[in-house]
Design a protein around this motif. Structure first.
Motif, mmCIF file in Angstrom:
data_model
loop_
_atom_site.group_PDB
_atom_site.id
_atom_site.type_symbol
_atom_site.label_atom_id
_atom_site.label_comp_id
_atom_site.label_asym_id
_atom_site.label_seq_id
_atom_site.Cartn_x
_atom_site.Cartn_y
_atom_site.Cartn_z
ATOM 1 N N SER A 1 -1.116 26.774 39.738
ATOM 2 C CA SER A 1 -1.450 25.701 38.865
ATOM 3 C C SER A 1 -1.681 26.183 37.162
ATOM 4 C CB SER A 1 -2.614 25.454 39.254
ATOM 5 O OG SER A 1 -3.035 24.202 38.526
ATOM 6 N N SER B 1 6.101 24.788 35.101
ATOM 7 C CA SER B 1 6.660 23.313 34.182
ATOM 8 C C SER B 1 7.425 23.846 33.137
ATOM 9 C CB SER B 1 5.922 22.287 34.232
ATOM 10 O OG SER B 1 5.357 22.036 35.714
ATOM 11 N N THR B 2 6.457 25.380 32.822
ATOM 12 C CA THR B 2 7.200 25.027 31.175
ATOM 13 C C THR B 2 8.212 25.722 31.033
ATOM 14 O OG1 THR B 2 4.247 25.449 31.140
ATOM 15 C CG2 THR B 2 6.252 26.313 29.032
HETATM 16 N N1 LIG Z 1 2.580 20.918 25.627
HETATM 17 C C1 LIG Z 1 1.073 21.531 25.309
HETATM 18 N N2 LIG Z 1 0.303 22.272 24.791
HETATM 19 C C2 LIG Z 1 -0.972 22.257 25.321
HETATM 20 N N3 LIG Z 1 -0.659 23.356 26.190
HETATM 21 C C3 LIG Z 1 0.440 23.409 27.196
HETATM 22 C C4 LIG Z 1 1.375 22.393 27.292
HETATM 23 N N4 LIG Z 1 2.184 22.024 28.322
HETATM 24 C C5 LIG Z 1 1.470 23.224 29.222
HETATM 25 N N5 LIG Z 1 0.403 24.118 28.487
HETATM 26 C C6 LIG Z 1 -0.531 24.789 29.078
HETATM 27 O O1 LIG Z 1 0.401 26.437 29.716
HETATM 28 C C7 LIG Z 1 0.150 26.678 30.368
HETATM 29 C C8 LIG Z 1 1.350 26.578 31.932
HETATM 30 O O2 LIG Z 1 1.266 24.895 31.874
HETATM 31 P P1 LIG Z 1 2.598 24.830 32.973
HETATM 32 O O3 LIG Z 1 2.105 23.057 33.417
HETATM 33 O O4 LIG Z 1 3.933 25.464 33.164
HETATM 34 O O5 LIG Z 1 1.793 25.398 34.560
HETATM 35 P P2 LIG Z 1 2.434 24.689 36.323
HETATM 36 O O6 LIG Z 1 2.894 26.168 36.949
HETATM 37 O O7 LIG Z 1 3.795 24.077 35.956
HETATM 38 O O8 LIG Z 1 0.982 24.165 36.988
HETATM 39 P P3 LIG Z 1 1.207 23.237 37.381
HETATM 40 O O9 LIG Z 1 0.733 23.900 38.994
HETATM 41 O O10 LIG Z 1 -0.450 22.902 37.912
HETATM 42 O O11 LIG Z 1 1.812 21.933 37.584
HETATM 43 C C9 LIG Z 1 -1.369 26.071 31.461
HETATM 44 O O12 LIG Z 1 -2.692 26.713 30.617
HETATM 45 C C10 LIG Z 1 -1.121 24.329 30.474
HETATM 46 O O13 LIG Z 1 -2.588 24.123 29.855
#
Ligand SMILES: Nc1ncnc2c1ncn2[C@@H]1O[C@H](COP(=O)(O)OP(=O)(O)OP(=O)(O)O)[C@@H](O)[C@H]1O
Ligand SMILES: [Mg+2]
Lengths: 235, 257
Positions: free
Chosen positions: B36, B41-42
């Protein structure tokens, strides 16, 4: 003097014409206010100069008395060569002020939309205007329509001020009839009923729109937090 | 082909993607694993143009998503299924599915509706065309989300944790549909925590760790002791996944054994 509505009979045509004029100016004013409120509401959500301008407009028009705006349009503008007759001045004034109050309502409706819903439309390739028209506004208006209704009812009430710019709307007409007949009780009773009828008509229209916009159950859009089933339409 | 080249994404001072490169060729099913906050997602959002890049380049069949014109074209080639469904709440199920094909692809209404009904039937929702999203269960909503994506006839399907908001039974419903799509040759880029499922349907698995792609391997090599499992971060990740991963395929404990 006993309460006797028949004293109004000779003046009924005048009074009804006034009521009709009020209804007309209000209907057009409300339509203008609705259009302006949606446009400003959409703009005010955005950043950039358009957003700032929209918010400035709202601040200005909400902080100036309605009667001053009306006087400015009717007596001020001719000084710079812009002549608008009393009826269209009324429509314009109601539209401008209703647009300002209404845009705030529309704006908060838009801000309450689940961002993911709009993102889905974006990645689906919808253009910005299509997203606004098909996704953003219908969802925002589901919650905004009732408070917009209050704005519109207030417009009907404010329209009485238009008698001050020579418009023969119902309040001005009623005052004339009252001083002619010396029967203010009956005349103003009629006036009360006229405004009650007009605002009731507005409420009915808003109710119908609300039902139409909420004909499905509230879910992942703007209406989160509503009681389950509360938004379920009957249409 | 989706080509991600050295993509950098920052939120303020926080670098979420620190130069990620990845390709997805037609016919591939690529799964992104990672804990996580690792940026999965990003990364997906950088590909479908929901985030602007701070560095690097993303192209979809050569179309650069940083350019608004090309992004509009690229969005006709890929479709996204979301974790929280993101259905249009004010539209019927049918309209949810037909809206973009009609407006964006300009396909005739009756043709799109016929396809939408066929898609709904294929996911067991033939009777729900005129329902609203709020009247459906989560699993049903996600199946509609998949239909909405497929109605665009996309070359690439992007899926971000599409089952993580669902209970196990609904998860199984949705995964069964995705497995079928995979065997039909649908190209997918897939973020999931369902490791067993990923193992079963993926051609490749990549592992994202703190904004960096540390492993990009064919599926069997990813789970080989001298492949992905040689990596301590991945071993750690998989062992944490183990308890909940019983939806499809063999339990992780067997893989790790
Ligand atoms: N719009 C935003 N503004 C600020 N920080 C963000 C934003 N979107 C994501 N982040 C930060 O970027 C990082 C990566 O987020 P992301 O959602 O891509 O992770 P993930 O791998 O998809 O996690 P998960 O498995 O929980 O979905 C995290 O630390 C999150 O807090
Ligand atoms: Mg995520």
């Amino acid at each position: 003097m006993p309460f006797d509505l028949t004293v109004l009979t000779p003046h009924l045509d005048t009074l009804l014409a006034g009521a009709l004029l009020t209804a007309g100016v209000c209907a057009l004013g409300i339509a203008a206010a609705f259009a302006l409120a949606t446009a400003l509401g959409v703009l005010a959500v955005g950043g950039g100069w358009a957003g700032r301008l929209a918010r400035l407009y709202v601040d200005v028009f909400r902080n100036v008395p309605f009667v001053v705006q009306v006087f400015f349009l009717f007596y001020g503008l001719p000084e710079v060569g812009v002549y608008i007759d009393a009826f269209w001045t009324g429509v314009l004034a109601l539209g401008l002020v209703g647009g300002a109050y209404g845009s705030d309502v529309v704006r908060s409706g838009i801000l309450a939309i689940e961002p993911g819903v709009v993102e889905a439309a974006k990645v689906g390739g919808l253009s910005r205007p299509a997203i606004i028209r098909r996704i953003v506004l219908p969802i925002a208006l589901r919650t905004a329509i009732r408070p917009l209704g209050s704005v519109f009812v207030n417009l009907v009430l404010s329209s009485s001020i238009l008698s001050m710019i020579t418009l023969d709307e119902v309040t001005g007409t009623a005052r004339g009839v009252a001083s002619e007949t010396y029967r203010p009780f009956e005349v103003y009773a009629f006036l009360l009923a006229a405004y009650a009828g007009l605002t009731y008509a507005v409420s009915l229209g808003i109710d119908a729109l609300h039902r139409r916009l909420n004909r499905h159950m509230a879910d992942n859009g703007a209406a989160r937090g509503a009681a389950p089933g509360a938004m379920e339409g009957t249409a | 082909m989706i080509a991600v080249e050295g993509v950098v994404k920052r939120f303020g001072a926080h670098t979420v993607l620190g130069g990620v490169s990845l390709t997805v060729a037609p016919g591939e099913v690529v799964t992104i694993l990672g804990s996580s906050g690792s940026g999965k997602s990003t990364l997906i959002r950088c590909i479908n143009g929901l985030e602007t890049l701070d560095g690097g380049r993303v192209t979809v069949d050569g179309l650069d998503v940083a350019d608004p014109r090309q992004l509009a074209q690229a969005r006709r080639l890929s479709a996204t299924v979301f974790q929280l469904f993101n259905l249009y709440p004010h539209m019927t199920v049918l309209r949810n599915i037909t809206l973009a094909p009609e407006l964006v692809l300009r396909r005739p209404k009756n043709e799109v509706e016929a396809q939408a009904r066929a898609l709904l039937a294929s996911v067991g929702l033939a009777g729900k065309a005129d329902s609203y999203p709020g009247q459906l269960s989560g699993g049903q909503r996600q199946r509609v989300g998949i239909c909405r994506a497929l109605a665009m006839n996309p070359r690439y399907l992007l899926l971000d944790e599409v089952t993580s908001a669902l209970d196990p039974e609904m998860t199984a419903e949705v995964l069964a549909i995705l497995a079928r799509l995979a065997t039909q040759g649908t190209t997918m880029l897939f973020v999931t925590h369902e490791v067993e499922f990923a193992r079963r349907i993926s051609t490749r698995i990549v592992f994202l760790d703190q904004g960096r792609l540390i492993v990009d391997l064919p599926t069997d090599q990813f789970f080989a002791a001298d492949g992905g499992l040689a990596h301590p971060r991945i071993r750690q990740f998989l062992s944490k996944m183990a308890p909940s991963s019983t939806v499809a395929g063999a339990p992780v404990s067997e893989i790790l054994a």
